[in-house]
Design a protein around this motif. Sequence first.
Motif, PDB file in Angstrom:
ATOM      1  N   ASN A  58       2.632   2.666   2.394  1.00  0.00           N
ATOM      2  CA  ASN A  58       2.494   3.472   3.595  1.00  0.00           C
ATOM      3  C   ASN A  58       3.889   3.810   4.093  1.00  0.00           C
ATOM      4  O   ASN A  58       4.733   2.944   4.240  1.00  0.00           O
ATOM      5  CB  ASN A  58       1.742   2.704   4.679  1.00  0.00           C
ATOM      6  CG  ASN A  58       0.346   2.307   4.225  1.00  0.00           C
ATOM      7  OD1 ASN A  58      -0.182   2.892   3.299  1.00  0.00           O
ATOM      8  ND2 ASN A  58      -0.231   1.315   4.862  1.00  0.00           N
ATOM      9  N   TYR A  84      -5.743  12.371  12.268  1.00  0.00           N
ATOM     10  CA  TYR A  84      -5.568  11.998  10.864  1.00  0.00           C
ATOM     11  C   TYR A  84      -6.281  12.992   9.967  1.00  0.00           C
ATOM     12  O   TYR A  84      -7.316  13.563  10.306  1.00  0.00           O
ATOM     13  CB  TYR A  84      -6.091  10.581  10.601  1.00  0.00           C
ATOM     14  CG  TYR A  84      -7.518  10.336  11.041  1.00  0.00           C
ATOM     15  CD1 TYR A  84      -8.586  10.554  10.172  1.00  0.00           C
ATOM     16  CD2 TYR A  84      -7.796   9.901  12.330  1.00  0.00           C
ATOM     17  CE1 TYR A  84      -9.881  10.334  10.561  1.00  0.00           C
ATOM     18  CE2 TYR A  84      -9.103   9.679  12.737  1.00  0.00           C
ATOM     19  CZ  TYR A  84     -10.142   9.889  11.852  1.00  0.00           C
ATOM     20  OH  TYR A  84     -11.445   9.677  12.261  1.00  0.00           O
ATOM     21  N   GLU A  99       2.646   9.049   9.690  1.00  0.00           N
ATOM     22  CA  GLU A  99       2.471   7.980   8.717  1.00  0.00           C
ATOM     23  C   GLU A  99       1.708   8.569   7.537  1.00  0.00           C
ATOM     24  O   GLU A  99       0.644   9.165   7.716  1.00  0.00           O
ATOM     25  CB  GLU A  99       1.701   6.806   9.306  1.00  0.00           C
ATOM     26  CG  GLU A  99       2.443   6.068  10.412  1.00  0.00           C
ATOM     27  CD  GLU A  99       1.637   4.905  10.958  1.00  0.00           C
ATOM     28  OE1 GLU A  99       0.885   4.295  10.175  1.00  0.00           O
ATOM     29  OE2 GLU A  99       1.756   4.625  12.155  1.00  0.00           O
ATOM     30  N   HIS A 105      -0.094   7.801   3.816  1.00  0.00           N
ATOM     31  CA  HIS A 105      -0.709   6.680   3.111  1.00  0.00           C
ATOM     32  C   HIS A 105      -1.058   7.092   1.683  1.00  0.00           C
ATOM     33  O   HIS A 105      -1.732   8.103   1.465  1.00  0.00           O
ATOM     34  CB  HIS A 105      -1.980   6.227   3.838  1.00  0.00           C
ATOM     35  CG  HIS A 105      -1.723   5.747   5.223  1.00  0.00           C
ATOM     36  ND1 HIS A 105      -1.808   4.421   5.589  1.00  0.00           N
ATOM     37  CD2 HIS A 105      -1.356   6.402   6.344  1.00  0.00           C
ATOM     38  CE1 HIS A 105      -1.521   4.291   6.876  1.00  0.00           C
ATOM     39  NE2 HIS A 105      -1.244   5.491   7.351  1.00  0.00           N
ATOM     40  N   CYS A 106      -0.597   6.301   0.733  1.00  0.00           N
ATOM     41  CA  CYS A 106      -0.909   6.529  -0.668  1.00  0.00           C
ATOM     42  C   CYS A 106      -0.819   5.191  -1.379  1.00  0.00           C
ATOM     43  O   CYS A 106      -0.391   4.196  -0.797  1.00  0.00           O
ATOM     44  CB  CYS A 106       0.046   7.541  -1.292  1.00  0.00           C
ATOM     45  SG  CYS A 106       1.783   7.090  -1.135  1.00  0.00           S
ATOM     46  N   LYS A 143       0.802  -1.224   0.000  1.00  0.00           N
ATOM     47  CA  LYS A 143       0.000   0.000   0.000  1.00  0.00           C
ATOM     48  C   LYS A 143       0.833   1.272   0.000  1.00  0.00           C
ATOM     49  O   LYS A 143       0.301   2.364  -0.029  1.00  0.00           O
ATOM     50  CB  LYS A 143      -0.948  -0.003   1.200  1.00  0.00           C
ATOM     51  CG  LYS A 143      -2.029  -1.078   1.121  1.00  0.00           C
ATOM     52  CD  LYS A 143      -2.996  -0.962   2.282  1.00  0.00           C
ATOM     53  CE  LYS A 143      -4.100  -1.999   2.186  1.00  0.00           C
ATOM     54  NZ  LYS A 143      -5.048  -1.890   3.311  1.00  0.00           N
ATOM     55  N   GLN A 147      -3.935  10.096   2.878  1.00  0.00           N
ATOM     56  CA  GLN A 147      -4.151  10.171   4.318  1.00  0.00           C
ATOM     57  C   GLN A 147      -2.824  10.436   5.016  1.00  0.00           C
ATOM     58  O   GLN A 147      -1.787   9.918   4.597  1.00  0.00           O
ATOM     59  CB  GLN A 147      -4.748   8.873   4.863  1.00  0.00           C
ATOM     60  CG  GLN A 147      -6.156   8.586   4.391  1.00  0.00           C
ATOM     61  CD  GLN A 147      -6.739   7.380   5.110  1.00  0.00           C
ATOM     62  OE1 GLN A 147      -6.520   7.169   6.303  1.00  0.00           O
ATOM     63  NE2 GLN A 147      -7.497   6.586   4.380  1.00  0.00           N
TER      64      GLN A 147
END
Length: 333
Positions: A38, A151, A56, A58-59, A36, A68
Amino acid sequence: MPLKEFAMGKDWLPFGSTLLDVEARGIAIERHLLPKRNAVIDVSGDIFGLPYGYVEAHCFAAGRPIEQVWYQLPLDPTAGHLETIRQGHKNLVQVLGMPTTASGDVSEIQITSTGDVVFHATWRRKHYLLGTSWFGDTRHEHGLALSGMLYQHWDDEKAAAKPYLSGFHSQLSKLEQIPFPIAKARLLDSNLDRPSIKKWCRTGAVFDPASDRSLIEAQRALYSPRLLLTPRAWSGKLPIDTSGELVMWQSKDGLLGFSTPCDTWIAEPDELLVIDEFLTHPAKGPGSHAVRLGEIEASVSHIEGGNPAIRDFIASIKSVVQAEHRFHESSDC
C-alpha cells in the motif's frame, strides 16, 4: 462518466497501471507499507468535483496493477463538517447520477464522533466501483482536517492478469513436464486447513468441471505467481489422496516441491528452504498449529504443546534438505 481511470494529481491513469507507472509520471510515492504494497502518495487534486488532500494506492506488489485508490477528502472550513459532506455527495450525484447504494438520507446526518461513518454511498459500473465514506466528525491525519474518503475499486481480475498469464502458464507447463516426483514427507490431518490461499482457490475447485479455472489462474498470476496448480495427473499418485494432505516431494533431477491436490509450490534450486512454524495457544479461540513453506501454509488442530503431525512433518523435511526453521508462538486473543 466512466470509472475506468483514476486521478493522480493532474494526471488520469487507466486501471491496470502499477505503482511503477505512477512513478514514471514523476509522481513521488512517499512510502510502501509491506506486505500488501500500500503506497501513500503525497499528491492533491480534484476527482469528480471533489478536492482531495492525498492518495493511498493499494496493490499486491509494486509491479502488479493498482486495484484500489483511496482519496482523502478535506474539510471545507467555510462550510463546516456536515455541509462539506452534503455538498460533496451532491457534486457526485450531479456527475455520476444517483448512487447504486446509499446508507440513508444525507440531509439527516448528524455530528457523532471521528470513528463513525455517518453516510456512505456507492456507484457501480460493471467491474468498477466508486464509493464514499463520510466521517461522524472531522479527522486529523497527515496534517489535514478530513471529512471523508472516496475510493475507487477495479475488480476485473481476468483483465488485470492478462500481462502476467503467459509467464504463469509457462511455469505450469514446466511443472507438468517434471519427471514423476517421489514423496519424501507427508502431513495428513482431518482438520488440515485447505487450500493454502482461501481467497483465491476453493477446495477442489480446480477439479470441478463447473469451476472457472481461468479466474483461478488469473488470481494466482496476480497475487501468488509461484503458487501453481497441481497437475491433475498427480492426484492420487504422489500420493495426495485427500484435501487434507500436504506432501513434500523431490523430482529425479533434484527439484524440491510441496503439493496438495490443489496447490503446488516449488523451491528455487539455490533457494534456502525456510520452514515457518506457528503455535497459537487457545485463548478466545481454540488455538492452532501451522507450518508455512514458501507460499503453502497448512494448519492442523491444536494439541497442548503442539500437534505431533506438524512436528513429525518438519522433522521429515529437515532429514531430507537443509532448511532454516523459524518458530513463532502466540495466543489467539
